[in-house]
Design an enzyme around this catalytic site. Structure first.
Site, PDB file in Angstrom:
ATOM      1  N   TYR A 169     -14.507  -5.090   2.825  1.00  0.00           N
ATOM      2  CA  TYR A 169     -13.139  -5.459   2.471  1.00  0.00           C
ATOM      3  C   TYR A 169     -12.977  -6.943   2.775  1.00  0.00           C
ATOM      4  O   TYR A 169     -13.190  -7.371   3.915  1.00  0.00           O
ATOM      5  CB  TYR A 169     -12.085  -4.661   3.253  1.00  0.00           C
ATOM      6  CG  TYR A 169     -10.687  -5.168   2.955  1.00  0.00           C
ATOM      7  CD1 TYR A 169     -10.008  -4.756   1.810  1.00  0.00           C
ATOM      8  CD2 TYR A 169     -10.082  -6.124   3.763  1.00  0.00           C
ATOM      9  CE1 TYR A 169      -8.750  -5.267   1.494  1.00  0.00           C
ATOM     10  CE2 TYR A 169      -8.823  -6.637   3.456  1.00  0.00           C
ATOM     11  CZ  TYR A 169      -8.168  -6.207   2.321  1.00  0.00           C
ATOM     12  OH  TYR A 169      -6.932  -6.719   2.004  1.00  0.00           O
ATOM     13  N   ASP A 226     -17.352 -13.235   7.043  1.00  0.00           N
ATOM     14  CA  ASP A 226     -15.904 -13.045   7.026  1.00  0.00           C
ATOM     15  C   ASP A 226     -15.529 -12.477   8.397  1.00  0.00           C
ATOM     16  O   ASP A 226     -15.630 -11.272   8.626  1.00  0.00           O
ATOM     17  CB  ASP A 226     -15.534 -12.087   5.893  1.00  0.00           C
ATOM     18  CG  ASP A 226     -14.043 -11.758   5.856  1.00  0.00           C
ATOM     19  OD1 ASP A 226     -13.323 -12.161   6.799  1.00  0.00           O
ATOM     20  OD2 ASP A 226     -13.614 -11.091   4.894  1.00  0.00           O
ATOM     21  N   LYS A 250      -6.322 -13.771  10.691  1.00  0.00           N
ATOM     22  CA  LYS A 250      -5.695 -12.796  11.598  1.00  0.00           C
ATOM     23  C   LYS A 250      -5.434 -13.307  13.018  1.00  0.00           C
ATOM     24  O   LYS A 250      -4.378 -13.852  13.285  1.00  0.00           O
ATOM     25  CB  LYS A 250      -6.501 -11.494  11.592  1.00  0.00           C
ATOM     26  CG  LYS A 250      -6.395 -10.766  10.245  1.00  0.00           C
ATOM     27  CD  LYS A 250      -6.705  -9.288  10.336  1.00  0.00           C
ATOM     28  CE  LYS A 250      -6.292  -8.532   9.104  1.00  0.00           C
ATOM     29  NZ  LYS A 250      -7.312  -8.459   8.062  1.00  0.00           N
ATOM     30  N   TYR A 273       0.811  -1.218   0.000  1.00  0.00           N
ATOM     31  CA  TYR A 273       0.000   0.000   0.000  1.00  0.00           C
ATOM     32  C   TYR A 273       0.848   1.273   0.000  1.00  0.00           C
ATOM     33  O   TYR A 273       0.379   2.326   0.431  1.00  0.00           O
ATOM     34  CB  TYR A 273      -0.946   0.025   1.218  1.00  0.00           C
ATOM     35  CG  TYR A 273      -1.770  -1.235   1.383  1.00  0.00           C
ATOM     36  CD1 TYR A 273      -2.642  -1.648   0.366  1.00  0.00           C
ATOM     37  CD2 TYR A 273      -1.683  -2.017   2.524  1.00  0.00           C
ATOM     38  CE1 TYR A 273      -3.401  -2.798   0.504  1.00  0.00           C
ATOM     39  CE2 TYR A 273      -2.431  -3.174   2.668  1.00  0.00           C
ATOM     40  CZ  TYR A 273      -3.286  -3.561   1.661  1.00  0.00           C
ATOM     41  OH  TYR A 273      -4.031  -4.695   1.799  1.00  0.00           O
TER      42      TYR A 273
HETATM   43  C1  LIG Z   1      -7.354  -8.762   6.568  1.00  0.00           C
HETATM   44  C2  LIG Z   1      -8.667  -9.224   6.058  1.00  0.00           C
HETATM   45  C3  LIG Z   1      -8.762 -10.153   5.005  1.00  0.00           C
HETATM   46  C4  LIG Z   1      -7.550 -10.631   4.251  1.00  0.00           C
HETATM   47  O1  LIG Z   1      -6.707 -11.389   5.035  1.00  0.00           O
HETATM   48  P1  LIG Z   1      -5.170 -11.606   4.551  1.00  0.00           P
HETATM   49  O2  LIG Z   1      -4.625 -12.561   5.555  1.00  0.00           O
HETATM   50  O3  LIG Z   1      -4.537 -10.260   4.591  1.00  0.00           O
HETATM   51  O4  LIG Z   1      -5.222 -12.169   3.188  1.00  0.00           O
HETATM   52  C5  LIG Z   1     -10.013 -10.588   4.633  1.00  0.00           C
HETATM   53  N1  LIG Z   1     -11.113 -10.156   5.261  1.00  0.00           N
HETATM   54  C6  LIG Z   1     -11.072  -9.268   6.266  1.00  0.00           C
HETATM   55  C7  LIG Z   1     -12.332  -8.859   6.950  1.00  0.00           C
HETATM   56  C8  LIG Z   1      -9.840  -8.761   6.699  1.00  0.00           C
HETATM   57  O5  LIG Z   1      -9.812  -7.854   7.673  1.00  0.00           O
END
Ligand SMILES: *Cc1c(COP(=O)(O)O)cnc(C)c1O
Length: 421
Positions: free
Chosen positions: A137, A240, A269, A9
């Protein structure tokens, strides 16, 4: 000499040399310049135990002595088996099957592919598109970019090469909104489903907290209504929880605030406490069982090389054990109180002409400004006070590690507020 490392970024023409991190302990990391920085972001929200946690480090060391890696194709091992069981135990009811992968984006790709194939196997091949939300996102890979906010998101330049998905407005009702107040948001969702359900495989959302799209928060009633709409229109619901999972919203998973189980849920994460990259896509029996059949097309053709990596699974197990042993939900509640008192209730901050909104949920707080320019220089300003903040767009936020003490939390909120004085 210029570094060959290409940073994420980053605008290459204007970027400053990146500070070099040489170690870390608790909520702090250390730079080779001798500075100690208190991390307000826990490294993109994943280092929930902070740096150098002795139990996590020991788990990795111990596992490294036994088995660092083996393919999950046709083989299995204890760390993957045990972690899958633990994830089934702690996630909302019905999510009984676990597909591992190596990052949040790939976990989302797996979820979307699973949803499309599910409908294909139900003889509904036309249900192959996704419905997402504005301000969403879901990751940076091609499939994920296509379900990120197409206007505000950072992927607009790729619009021409991405598959076209559907988008509903991002929910406007806030976390405390009651059922009547979320009705307009749900009506908007219903309108799209009514016209397009025959081609929609799944609704994807970051439940309660749209994180990287601007820390937009919404009500558990919205999740409830979305669940009902998905059932009505035979659309799978994908949560997600890559950002919201593992306590970020105050409960273990955001879905719990609403008592809703999605059909598919993605975790990453915080899964490993941030110590290794890994992800899990969980599915219900209904989704999983649709893949039981005689044709070659019944197999789920996906298999990241590092899925179920033993080191990652082992540290994830240790992370979950620490989470429960050390009452992290209690710690999160205490951090929430500080964020609430110091930011949400600060009338001077809220009345500042540059400030558009202040929102707090679980161990997450954001000061939204009216003009992005109002945040120019804030990272350097915070660094001089020993705090690592990394604002983006209109948002100055903190998502601290859960081991952050209340005093440290106040140092972070103080740095955030001082910027506006
Ligand atoms: C960070 C994130 C992703 C992507 O995860 P990466 O491990 O960076 O590929 C997908 N969805 C959400 C909600 C996120 O915060």
């Amino acid at each position: 000499m210029n570094s060959p490392v290409w940073h994420p970024y980053a605008h290459l023409k204007t970027q400053q040399p990146a500070p070099k991190v040489i170690g870390g302990q608790g909520a702090n990391f250390y730079l080779d310049s001798g500075e100690t920085l208190l991390d307000a972001t826990c490294s993109w929200w994943c280092m929930i135990h902070g740096y150098g946690h002795p139990r996590l480090v020991a788990a990795i060391r111990e596992q490294a002595g036994e088995l660092c890696h083996v393919m999950l194709g046709g083989l299995t091992h204890d760390p993957a088996e045990r972690l899958a069981r633990e994830l089934v135990r702690i996630t909302p009811p019905g999510l009984d099957h676990v597909f591992f992968s190596d990052s949040g984006s790939v976990g989302m790709e797996v979820a979307m592919k699973m949803a499309v194939q599910y409908h294909y196997l139900q003889d509904k091949p036309n249900k192959h598109r996704l419905l997402s939300l504005m301000k969403a996102y879901h990751g940076d890979t091609m499939g994920c970019m296509a379900v990120c906010d197409p206007e505000e998101g950072m992927h607009a330049l790729f619009a021409g090469v991405l598959p076209r998905q559907h988008f509903a407005p991002s929910p406007r009702a806030d976390f405390d909104a009651g059922p009547e107040e979320v009705q307009a948001d749900l009506d908007a969702l219903r309108r799209i489903l009514e016209c397009r359900h025959h081609e929609i495989a799944a609704l994807t959302m970051e439940p309660l907290l749209q994180a990287a799209g601007g820390l937009n928060m919404t009500s558990p009633h919205y999740l409830h209504g979305a669940r009902e709409l998905c059932d009505e229109f035979d659309v799978l619901l994908i949560f997600d929880e890559v950002a919201t999972g593992f306590g970020r919203t105050g409960r273990m998973f955001a879905a719990e605030h609403a008592g809703v189980s999605p059909d598919i849920m993605v975790l990453s994460k915080g899964l490993t406490g941030g110590y290794l990259g890994h992800a899990a896509t969980l599915a219900t029996g209904r989704v999983h069982d649709a893949f039981i059949g005689d044709s070659a097309l019944h197999a789920f053709m996906h298999g990241p090389t590092f899925m179920g990596n033993p080191l990652a699974c082992r540290v994830a197990l240790e992370s979950l054990a620490v989470f429960e042993d050390e009452d992290y939900l209690g710690r999160i509640a205490r951090l929430n109180r500080v964020l609430h008192d110091e930011l949400f209730l600060d009338a001077t901050l809220r009345a500042h002409p540059a400030v558009a909104d202040v929102r707090v949920l679980g161990a997450t707080a954001v000061i939204e400004v009216t003009e992005a320019a109002a945040l120019k220089g804030v990272a350097a300003f915070a660094r001089r006070q020993g705090v690592w903040l990394r604002p983006f767009g209109h948002w100055l936020y903190t998502m601290p590690a859960y081991i952050t003490s209340e005093d440290e939390m106040r140092r972070i909120t103080e740095a955030m507020k001082a910027w506006f004085r």
